[in-house]
Design a protein around this motif. Structure first.
Motif, PDB file in Angstrom:
ATOM      1  N   LYS A 143     -11.122  -3.951 -10.379  1.00 47.20           N
ATOM      2  CA  LYS A 143     -10.010  -3.915  -9.428  1.00 47.20           C
ATOM      3  C   LYS A 143     -10.342  -2.972  -8.276  1.00 47.20           C
ATOM      4  CE  LYS A 143      -6.657  -4.297 -13.219  1.00 47.20           C
ATOM      5  NZ  LYS A 143      -5.452  -3.708 -13.837  1.00 47.20           N
ATOM      6  N   SER A 144     -11.600  -2.637  -8.174  1.00 49.31           N
ATOM      7  CA  SER A 144     -11.980  -1.554  -7.263  1.00 49.31           C
ATOM      8  C   SER A 144     -11.716  -1.844  -5.801  1.00 49.31           C
ATOM      9  CB  SER A 144     -13.462  -1.224  -7.451  1.00 49.31           C
ATOM     10  OG  SER A 144     -14.264  -2.346  -7.116  1.00 49.31           O
ATOM     11  N   GLY A 145     -11.573  -3.111  -5.454  1.00 50.83           N
ATOM     12  CA  GLY A 145     -11.365  -3.441  -4.056  1.00 50.83           C
ATOM     13  C   GLY A 145      -9.924  -3.393  -3.588  1.00 50.83           C
ATOM     14  N   LEU A 146      -8.997  -3.251  -4.511  1.00 51.25           N
ATOM     15  CA  LEU A 146      -7.593  -3.199  -4.111  1.00 51.25           C
ATOM     16  C   LEU A 146      -7.381  -1.967  -3.244  1.00 51.25           C
ATOM     17  CD1 LEU A 146      -5.801  -4.215  -7.423  1.00 51.25           C
ATOM     18  CD2 LEU A 146      -6.318  -5.642  -5.433  1.00 51.25           C
ATOM     19  N   PRO A 147      -6.850  -2.143  -2.025  1.00 54.35           N
ATOM     20  CA  PRO A 147      -6.790  -1.039  -1.065  1.00 54.35           C
ATOM     21  C   PRO A 147      -5.787   0.059  -1.392  1.00 54.35           C
ATOM     22  CG  PRO A 147      -5.851  -3.042  -0.118  1.00 54.35           C
ATOM     23  CD  PRO A 147      -6.420  -3.424  -1.428  1.00 54.35           C
ATOM     24  N   SER A 148      -4.762  -0.244  -2.167  1.00 53.91           N
ATOM     25  CA  SER A 148      -3.783   0.787  -2.525  1.00 53.91           C
ATOM     26  C   SER A 148      -3.012   0.324  -3.752  1.00 53.91           C
ATOM     27  CB  SER A 148      -2.818   1.034  -1.356  1.00 53.91           C
ATOM     28  OG  SER A 148      -1.873  -0.010  -1.261  1.00 53.91           O
ATOM     29  N   ASP A 149      -2.192   1.216  -4.292  1.00 51.37           N
ATOM     30  CA  ASP A 149      -1.417   0.844  -5.481  1.00 51.37           C
ATOM     31  C   ASP A 149      -0.259  -0.094  -5.144  1.00 51.37           C
ATOM     32  OD1 ASP A 149       0.275   4.092  -5.774  1.00 51.37           O
ATOM     33  OD2 ASP A 149       0.308   2.554  -4.221  1.00 51.37           O
ATOM     34  N   ARG A 150      -0.108  -0.440  -3.891  1.00 47.86           N
ATOM     35  CA  ARG A 150       0.889  -1.452  -3.534  1.00 47.86           C
ATOM     36  C   ARG A 150       0.396  -2.858  -3.865  1.00 47.86           C
ATOM     37  NH1 ARG A 150       1.559  -2.484   1.227  1.00 47.86           N
ATOM     38  NH2 ARG A 150      -0.193  -1.394   2.233  1.00 47.86           N
ATOM     39  N   PHE A 151      -0.911  -2.948  -4.092  1.00 46.82           N
ATOM     40  CA  PHE A 151      -1.526  -4.244  -4.393  1.00 46.82           C
ATOM     41  C   PHE A 151      -1.739  -4.375  -5.893  1.00 46.82           C
ATOM     42  CE2 PHE A 151      -3.120  -5.976  -0.279  1.00 46.82           C
ATOM     43  CZ  PHE A 151      -2.724  -4.934   0.549  1.00 46.82           C
ATOM     44  N   SER A 152      -1.374  -5.518  -6.443  1.00 42.53           N
ATOM     45  CA  SER A 152      -1.635  -5.795  -7.847  1.00 42.53           C
ATOM     46  C   SER A 152      -1.886  -7.289  -8.004  1.00 42.53           C
ATOM     47  CB  SER A 152      -0.465  -5.348  -8.719  1.00 42.53           C
ATOM     48  OG  SER A 152       0.699  -6.085  -8.390  1.00 42.53           O
ATOM     49  N   ALA A 153      -2.511  -7.655  -9.093  1.00 45.07           N
ATOM     50  CA  ALA A 153      -2.780  -9.065  -9.334  1.00 45.07           C
ATOM     51  C   ALA A 153      -2.781  -9.315 -10.825  1.00 45.07           C
ATOM     52  CB  ALA A 153      -4.115  -9.486  -8.722  1.00 45.07           C
ATOM     53  N   THR A 203      -1.787 -14.552  -9.420  1.00 44.65           N
ATOM     54  CA  THR A 203      -0.837 -14.126  -8.402  1.00 44.65           C
ATOM     55  C   THR A 203      -1.248 -12.758  -7.874  1.00 44.65           C
ATOM     56  OG1 THR A 203       0.949 -15.298  -9.518  1.00 44.65           O
ATOM     57  CG2 THR A 203       1.579 -13.656  -7.883  1.00 44.65           C
ATOM     58  N   LEU A 204      -1.328 -12.655  -6.571  1.00 47.56           N
ATOM     59  CA  LEU A 204      -1.586 -11.373  -5.902  1.00 47.56           C
ATOM     60  C   LEU A 204      -0.261 -10.904  -5.311  1.00 47.56           C
ATOM     61  CD1 LEU A 204      -3.670  -9.246  -4.802  1.00 47.56           C
ATOM     62  CD2 LEU A 204      -3.809 -10.672  -2.752  1.00 47.56           C
ATOM     63  N   THR A 205       0.154  -9.724  -5.695  1.00 51.25           N
ATOM     64  CA  THR A 205       1.433  -9.186  -5.225  1.00 51.25           C
ATOM     65  C   THR A 205       1.179  -7.983  -4.331  1.00 51.25           C
ATOM     66  OG1 THR A 205       2.553  -9.920  -7.243  1.00 51.25           O
ATOM     67  CG2 THR A 205       3.654  -8.228  -5.916  1.00 51.25           C
ATOM     68  N   ILE A 206       1.842  -7.979  -3.198  1.00 53.62           N
ATOM     69  CA  ILE A 206       1.780  -6.830  -2.301  1.00 53.62           C
ATOM     70  C   ILE A 206       3.200  -6.290  -2.177  1.00 53.62           C
ATOM     71  CG2 ILE A 206       1.055  -5.936  -0.067  1.00 53.62           C
ATOM     72  CD1 ILE A 206      -0.611  -8.497   0.300  1.00 53.62           C
ATOM     73  N   GLN A 207       3.378  -5.052  -2.581  1.00 57.25           N
ATOM     74  CA  GLN A 207       4.691  -4.421  -2.509  1.00 57.25           C
ATOM     75  C   GLN A 207       4.824  -3.621  -1.216  1.00 57.25           C
ATOM     76  OE1 GLN A 207       4.337  -2.286  -6.322  1.00 57.25           O
ATOM     77  NE2 GLN A 207       6.026  -3.555  -7.080  1.00 57.25           N
TER      78      GLN A 207
END
Lengths: 114, 110
Positions: free
Chosen positions: A57-67, A76-80
């Motif tokens: 998951k190293s490429g996720l730019p911040s904890d607002r991003f999850s999949a 599903t990719l979720t951006i909060q």
């Protein structure tokens, strides 16, 4: 299916809202990848799934991003709390094995945060 | 991770052969060279992959010199529909965290 399907194709959202992007990979493809592409740029790796697990998951730019990925298929990719800098095309790809360069990409979801 | 350098853009005409060269001076022994094509509003599409010498398929040829510090994608007799962005990637076959540059924007004119 015959190809990788992504939905929606376009999404306009207000800053601060949550969004969900969906990827339906080729049937039988065990590896699934999410990338992000800003205008005129190359692809930026976000996350990789093997089956239902996400060993990287190293490429996720911040904890607002999850999949997540369920049943070894749909992801599903979720951006909060979306921000304007999240605006980009989000691409999903699948392959029959890890690192098989025969990736098949979907057409992407163009996300615009206003 | 090996970085690649490609021309930002190229122009050519229908029916011509187009060669796009990619430099990858720090390519590692186990690295492969892969090219993708991307049309507007679509995801990239795999074109060709090679390790050394020459590879040919129904779409393109890939020429790799002995030192492997560069590679050339050759598109024979291009048509207007070959207008796209072409990406050169270098890395081990198992590495999905490759560096995607901005690619080469190829414009084919009638």
């Amino acid at each position: 299916g015959a190809g990788v399907s992504q939905s929606p194709s376009n999404k306009v959202t207000e800053k601060g809202k949550d969004v969900e992007l969906r990827c339906d990979p080729i049937s039988g493809h065990t590896a699934l990848y999410w990338y992000r592409q800003s205008l005129g740029q190359g692809l930026e790796f976000l996350i990789y799934f093997q089956g239902n697990s996400a060993p990287d998951k190293s490429g996720l730019p911040s904890d607002r991003f999850s999949a997540e990925r369920t049943g070894g298929s749909v992801s599903t990719l979720t951006i909060q709390r979306t921000q304007q800098e999240d605006s980009a095309v989000y691409l999903c790809a699948s392959s029959s094995m890890v690192g098989n360069y025969g990736y098949t990409f979907g057409s992407g979801t163009r996300l615009t945060v206003v | 991770l090996a970085k690649t350098t490609q021309p930002i853009s190229m122009d050519s005409y229908e029916g011509q052969e187009v060669n796009i060269t990619c430099s990858h001076n720090n390519i590692a022994t186990n690295d492969y060279i892969t090219w993708y094509q991307q049309f507007p509003s679509q995801g990239p599409r795999f074109i060709i992959q090679g390790y050394k010498t020459k590879v040919t398929n129904e779409v393109a040829s890939l020429f790799i010199p002995a030192d492997r510090k560069s590679s050339t994608l050759s598109l024979p007799r291009v048509s207007l529909s070959d207008t796209a962005v072409y990406y050169c990637l270098v890395g081990r076959d198992s590495n999905y965290q490759l560096i995607w540059g901005a690619g080469t924007k190829l414009i084919i004119k009638p």
